[in-house]
Design a protein around this motif. Structure first.
Motif, PDB file in Angstrom:
ATOM      1  N   LEU A 161     -43.906 -11.364  19.879  1.00  0.00           N
ATOM      2  CA  LEU A 161     -43.643 -10.294  18.913  1.00  0.00           C
ATOM      3  C   LEU A 161     -43.103  -9.044  19.597  1.00  0.00           C
ATOM      4  CD1 LEU A 161     -46.918 -10.632  16.804  1.00  0.00           C
ATOM      5  CD2 LEU A 161     -44.756 -11.844  16.529  1.00  0.00           C
ATOM      6  N   GLU A 162     -42.226  -9.237  20.563  1.00  0.00           N
ATOM      7  CA  GLU A 162     -41.726  -8.101  21.325  1.00  0.00           C
ATOM      8  C   GLU A 162     -41.016  -7.068  20.451  1.00  0.00           C
ATOM      9  OE1 GLU A 162     -41.298 -11.230  22.104  1.00  0.00           O
ATOM     10  OE2 GLU A 162     -41.901 -11.596  24.179  1.00  0.00           O
ATOM     11  N   HIS A 163     -40.566  -7.490  19.285  1.00  0.00           N
ATOM     12  CA  HIS A 163     -39.892  -6.562  18.382  1.00  0.00           C
ATOM     13  C   HIS A 163     -40.882  -5.639  17.661  1.00  0.00           C
ATOM     14  CE1 HIS A 163     -41.188  -9.990  15.963  1.00  0.00           C
ATOM     15  NE2 HIS A 163     -41.188  -9.187  14.920  1.00  0.00           N
ATOM     16  N   THR A 164     -42.174  -5.938  17.755  1.00  0.00           N
ATOM     17  CA  THR A 164     -43.195  -5.159  17.058  1.00  0.00           C
ATOM     18  C   THR A 164     -43.567  -3.929  17.873  1.00  0.00           C
ATOM     19  OG1 THR A 164     -44.087  -7.154  16.024  1.00  0.00           O
ATOM     20  CG2 THR A 164     -45.515  -5.224  16.087  1.00  0.00           C
ATOM     21  N   ASP A 165     -43.598  -2.785  17.227  1.00  0.00           N
ATOM     22  CA  ASP A 165     -44.024  -1.549  17.872  1.00  0.00           C
ATOM     23  C   ASP A 165     -45.526  -1.634  18.151  1.00  0.00           C
ATOM     24  OD1 ASP A 165     -44.702   0.993  18.654  1.00  0.00           O
ATOM     25  OD2 ASP A 165     -43.926   1.994  16.858  1.00  0.00           O
ATOM     26  N   PRO A 166     -45.961  -1.516  19.417  1.00  0.00           N
ATOM     27  CA  PRO A 166     -47.397  -1.607  19.707  1.00  0.00           C
ATOM     28  C   PRO A 166     -48.237  -0.610  18.918  1.00  0.00           C
ATOM     29  CG  PRO A 166     -46.133  -1.771  21.727  1.00  0.00           C
ATOM     30  CD  PRO A 166     -45.149  -1.422  20.645  1.00  0.00           C
ATOM     31  N   ALA A 167     -47.710   0.577  18.687  1.00  0.00           N
ATOM     32  CA  ALA A 167     -48.467   1.564  17.912  1.00  0.00           C
ATOM     33  C   ALA A 167     -48.684   1.077  16.487  1.00  0.00           C
ATOM     34  CB  ALA A 167     -47.727   2.902  17.907  1.00  0.00           C
ATOM     35  N   GLU A 168     -47.681   0.405  15.933  1.00  0.00           N
ATOM     36  CA  GLU A 168     -47.819  -0.141  14.592  1.00  0.00           C
ATOM     37  C   GLU A 168     -48.857  -1.263  14.575  1.00  0.00           C
ATOM     38  OE1 GLU A 168     -44.969  -1.578  10.884  1.00  0.00           O
ATOM     39  OE2 GLU A 168     -44.201  -1.707  12.937  1.00  0.00           O
ATOM     40  N   ALA A 169     -48.841  -2.112  15.608  1.00  0.00           N
ATOM     41  CA  ALA A 169     -49.832  -3.184  15.705  1.00  0.00           C
ATOM     42  C   ALA A 169     -51.243  -2.605  15.792  1.00  0.00           C
ATOM     43  CB  ALA A 169     -49.532  -4.066  16.907  1.00  0.00           C
ATOM     44  N   LEU A 170     -51.423  -1.523  16.545  1.00  0.00           N
ATOM     45  CA  LEU A 170     -52.731  -0.881  16.631  1.00  0.00           C
ATOM     46  C   LEU A 170     -53.183  -0.343  15.280  1.00  0.00           C
ATOM     47  CD1 LEU A 170     -52.900   1.155  19.971  1.00  0.00           C
ATOM     48  CD2 LEU A 170     -54.540  -0.529  19.152  1.00  0.00           C
ATOM     49  N   ALA A 171     -52.251   0.196  14.521  1.00  0.00           N
ATOM     50  CA  ALA A 171     -52.586   0.720  13.194  1.00  0.00           C
ATOM     51  C   ALA A 171     -53.008  -0.408  12.257  1.00  0.00           C
ATOM     52  CB  ALA A 171     -51.389   1.478  12.615  1.00  0.00           C
ATOM     53  N   TRP A 172     -52.303  -1.539  12.319  1.00  0.00           N
ATOM     54  CA  TRP A 172     -52.707  -2.695  11.505  1.00  0.00           C
ATOM     55  C   TRP A 172     -54.131  -3.103  11.843  1.00  0.00           C
ATOM     56  CZ3 TRP A 172     -47.827  -5.869  13.168  1.00  0.00           C
ATOM     57  CH2 TRP A 172     -46.709  -5.378  12.484  1.00  0.00           C
ATOM     58  N   TYR A 173     -54.364  -3.227  13.121  1.00  0.00           N
ATOM     59  CA  TYR A 173     -55.665  -3.688  13.606  1.00  0.00           C
ATOM     60  C   TYR A 173     -56.778  -2.743  13.169  1.00  0.00           C
ATOM     61  CZ  TYR A 173     -58.934  -2.700  17.486  1.00  0.00           C
ATOM     62  OH  TYR A 173     -59.997  -2.337  18.247  1.00  0.00           O
ATOM     63  N   ALA A 201     -50.276  -4.847  24.098  1.00  0.00           N
ATOM     64  CA  ALA A 201     -49.068  -5.297  24.794  1.00  0.00           C
ATOM     65  C   ALA A 201     -49.150  -6.769  25.182  1.00  0.00           C
ATOM     66  CB  ALA A 201     -48.841  -4.442  26.043  1.00  0.00           C
ATOM     67  N   VAL A 202     -50.312  -7.203  25.650  1.00  0.00           N
ATOM     68  CA  VAL A 202     -50.448  -8.594  26.080  1.00  0.00           C
ATOM     69  C   VAL A 202     -50.379  -9.533  24.879  1.00  0.00           C
ATOM     70  CG1 VAL A 202     -52.004 -10.279  27.137  1.00  0.00           C
ATOM     71  CG2 VAL A 202     -51.683  -8.028  28.185  1.00  0.00           C
ATOM     72  N   MET A 203     -51.069  -9.198  23.790  1.00  0.00           N
ATOM     73  CA  MET A 203     -51.037 -10.083  22.629  1.00  0.00           C
ATOM     74  C   MET A 203     -49.672 -10.091  21.963  1.00  0.00           C
ATOM     75  SD  MET A 203     -53.758 -11.738  22.554  1.00  0.00           S
ATOM     76  CE  MET A 203     -53.402 -12.596  21.026  1.00  0.00           C
ATOM     77  N   VAL A 204     -49.007  -8.947  21.918  1.00  0.00           N
ATOM     78  CA  VAL A 204     -47.661  -8.901  21.339  1.00  0.00           C
ATOM     79  C   VAL A 204     -46.728  -9.820  22.123  1.00  0.00           C
ATOM     80  CG1 VAL A 204     -45.644  -7.404  21.142  1.00  0.00           C
ATOM     81  CG2 VAL A 204     -47.826  -6.676  20.185  1.00  0.00           C
ATOM     82  N   ARG A 258     -56.088  -5.544   3.892  1.00  0.00           N
ATOM     83  CA  ARG A 258     -55.265  -6.650   3.401  1.00  0.00           C
ATOM     84  C   ARG A 258     -53.781  -6.324   3.527  1.00  0.00           C
ATOM     85  NH1 ARG A 258     -59.169  -6.346  -0.720  1.00  0.00           N
ATOM     86  NH2 ARG A 258     -60.652  -8.096  -0.784  1.00  0.00           N
ATOM     87  N   GLN A 259     -53.438  -5.099   3.185  1.00  0.00           N
ATOM     88  CA  GLN A 259     -52.031  -4.681   3.293  1.00  0.00           C
ATOM     89  C   GLN A 259     -51.566  -4.712   4.753  1.00  0.00           C
ATOM     90  OE1 GLN A 259     -51.981  -0.821   1.451  1.00  0.00           O
ATOM     91  NE2 GLN A 259     -52.679  -1.606  -0.530  1.00  0.00           N
ATOM     92  N   ALA A 260     -52.423  -4.260   5.643  1.00  0.00           N
ATOM     93  CA  ALA A 260     -52.066  -4.274   7.064  1.00  0.00           C
ATOM     94  C   ALA A 260     -51.893  -5.705   7.556  1.00  0.00           C
ATOM     95  CB  ALA A 260     -53.143  -3.556   7.886  1.00  0.00           C
ATOM     96  N   PHE A 261     -52.770  -6.602   7.108  1.00  0.00           N
ATOM     97  CA  PHE A 261     -52.645  -7.990   7.537  1.00  0.00           C
ATOM     98  C   PHE A 261     -51.362  -8.616   7.013  1.00  0.00           C
ATOM     99  CE2 PHE A 261     -53.400 -12.566   7.311  1.00  0.00           C
ATOM    100  CZ  PHE A 261     -53.763 -12.814   8.612  1.00  0.00           C
ATOM    101  N   ALA A 262     -50.982  -8.282   5.807  1.00  0.00           N
ATOM    102  CA  ALA A 262     -49.732  -8.816   5.259  1.00  0.00           C
ATOM    103  C   ALA A 262     -48.538  -8.369   6.100  1.00  0.00           C
ATOM    104  CB  ALA A 262     -49.560  -8.371   3.808  1.00  0.00           C
ATOM    105  N   ARG A 263     -48.553  -7.127   6.539  1.00  0.00           N
ATOM    106  CA  ARG A 263     -47.466  -6.641   7.396  1.00  0.00           C
ATOM    107  C   ARG A 263     -47.513  -7.309   8.768  1.00  0.00           C
ATOM    108  NH1 ARG A 263     -48.994  -1.844   4.738  1.00  0.00           N
ATOM    109  NH2 ARG A 263     -50.218  -1.098   6.509  1.00  0.00           N
ATOM    110  N   MET A 264     -48.733  -7.515   9.280  1.00  0.00           N
ATOM    111  CA  MET A 264     -48.886  -8.193  10.558  1.00  0.00           C
ATOM    112  C   MET A 264     -48.347  -9.621  10.469  1.00  0.00           C
ATOM    113  SD  MET A 264     -52.438  -8.831  12.681  1.00  0.00           S
ATOM    114  CE  MET A 264     -52.731  -7.097  13.019  1.00  0.00           C
ATOM    115  N   ARG A 265     -48.699 -10.319   9.404  1.00  0.00           N
ATOM    116  CA  ARG A 265     -48.239 -11.694   9.237  1.00  0.00           C
ATOM    117  C   ARG A 265     -46.717 -11.749   9.116  1.00  0.00           C
ATOM    118  NH1 ARG A 265     -49.959 -16.171   4.621  1.00  0.00           N
ATOM    119  NH2 ARG A 265     -47.888 -17.070   4.466  1.00  0.00           N
ATOM    120  N   ALA A 266     -46.135 -10.806   8.381  1.00  0.00           N
ATOM    121  CA  ALA A 266     -44.673 -10.788   8.245  1.00  0.00           C
ATOM    122  C   ALA A 266     -43.988 -10.599   9.586  1.00  0.00           C
ATOM    123  CB  ALA A 266     -44.261  -9.683   7.274  1.00  0.00           C
ATOM    124  N   SER A 267     -44.622  -9.855  10.482  1.00  0.00           N
ATOM    125  CA  SER A 267     -44.031  -9.633  11.799  1.00  0.00           C
ATOM    126  C   SER A 267     -44.085 -10.893  12.656  1.00  0.00           C
ATOM    127  CB  SER A 267     -44.744  -8.488  12.520  1.00  0.00           C
ATOM    128  OG  SER A 267     -45.997  -8.901  13.017  1.00  0.00           O
TER     129      SER A 267
END
Length: 389
Positions: A147-159, A139-142, A180-189
């Motif tokens: 990146l308030e539009h990012t679902d925290p659960a999704e961010a945790l899954a990327w990580y 939550a703090v990093m988002v 790599r795929q998770a990072f690409a989605r993270m970067r797009a967000s």
């Protein structure tokens, strides 16, 4: 190599993942720079030698295509040295200074901790990693990165996917591409945040002062910060709870004197750095403590080993919140690649500990769910079940 470094020859990756500290102690005493066939790398375990390596990027660099994290997230401040490293890091450095972190994030962190404790207070039991440490760090990093539009659960899954792939590469296993795929989605967000008002987020501020970085480079570095901010902070929080709740005498000291809480955080980080190792690659043939390192060799600095060096920290395996030289621990690494988010991670850990101890009476480990710190690169328990009331 086997004959010259017999202790290192017997060390397994599984041993380092499960409980590295006994073998790190033997290495530090007898082979402070040793060759480990299990990692296909030199390992440095003595604090003075670890500092030497981390302070000398011309001889020991991160800028190598084999660098494990860079294989997953690509080039960034994490995997560059010299002028390129400064160019990528500087736009993000100012907002992460101690005074800036206190001014910008204290209220946010306190509010988020209260919200998370509110959610579990009536239950009498929880997994503090899943209910507090992880959600707080996300939550703090988002919010910090806009990146308030990012679902925290999704961010945790990327990580989680990135951590798994970095760990696999470090252990010599082939990457599966999911990191790599998770990072690409993270970067797009991250990319939509680049166009916001610079006052709105660290990403927007960096994009406005990028010093020649492209939008893609700003986004990649921001995604690295998101990943690093989650990993470092979640591990710090959960490890600090584990150490404090496992040592009744030290907990009593902190509860009687809250000014000892920062010391508890630093001592926990000394005992179990969130990242147990950092990797460097030799740029030339060099001898280090008698070890014949060759150009291109992987040199793994054991922060876990350096932080338990008995020549610096007497009785190094003991948790002591009043240890007088805690400022010498190197859990956030050292030199040009010292962790950018260390002040924010410390703030979150201190607030989480203080509020949970104050609001959850008789907070204690759940004996029905014993836990242990594990991890080859990133070390923390899989869960931390506690009871209160």
């Amino acid at each position: 190599m086997t004959a010259s470094f017999p202790i290192g020859a017997t060390v397994s990756a599984a041993e380092l993942e499960r409980d590295p500290h006994p073998v790190l102690a033997r290495l530090r005493e007898q082979e402070p720079v040793s060759w480990l066939p299990a990692l296909d790398a030199w390992i440095v375990t003595r604090r003075d030698l670890a500092l030497h390596v981390m302070r000398d990027p011309r001889t020991y660099t991160v800028d190598d295509p084999r660098f494990s994290t860079a294989q997953v997230v690509g080039p960034s401040m994490l995997s560059l040295d010299g002028e390129e490293h400064r160019r990528h890091r500087d736009p993000f450095a100012r907002p992460f200074r101690l005074d800036a972190v206190r001014d910008r994030f204290t209220e946010t962190v306190e509010r988020e901790v209260e919200r998370l404790v509110d959610a579990i207070e009536e239950d009498g039991t929880a997994d503090l990693r899943g209910a507090l440490a992880g959600p707080l760090s996300v939550a703090v990093m988002v919010q910090a990165l806009g990146l308030e539009h990012t679902d925290p659960a999704e961010a945790l899954a990327w990580y989680a996917a990135i951590v798994a792939e970095v760990t696999a590469i470090t252990a010599g296993r082939p990457p599966d591409g999911r990191g790599r795929q998770a990072f690409a989605r993270m970067r797009a967000s991250v990319e939509p945040a680049l166009d916001r008002d610079p006052a709105a987020s660290l990403v927007a501020a960096a994009a406005g002062d990028a010093g020649g970085l492209s939008r893609g480079q700003v986004a990649s570095n921001a995604a690295v910060l998101l990943f690093g901010g989650i990993e470092t902070t979640e591990a710090m929080i959960v490890n600090a709870f584990l150490h404090l709740l496992s040592n009744d005498d030290q907990r009593a000291l902190v509860e009687r004197d809250p000014t000892l809480l920062p010391g508890a955080v630093e001592e926990s980080l000394r005992l179990e750095p969130a990242a147990a190792v950092v990797d460097r690659y030799a740029t030339r043939d060099v001898e280090l403590a008698g070890a014949p390192i060759r150009r291109g060799d992987l040199v793994t600095v054991s922060l876990a080993g350096a932080n338990r060096d008995p020549d610096v920290f007497p009785d190094p395996d003991r948790f002591d919140v009043r240890r007088p030289n805690l400022n010498l621990q190197v859990g956030f690494a050292h030199g040009p690649h010292v962790c950018l988010g260390m002040h924010l991670a410390r703030l979150e850990t201190r607030v989480a500990l203080a509020r949970a101890l104050a609001r959850l009476p008789r907070l204690r480990l759940d004996p029905q769910h014993p836990c242990a710190v594990r991890g080859l690169v990133f070390r923390k328990p899989a869960a931390l079940h506690v009871l209160w009331g």
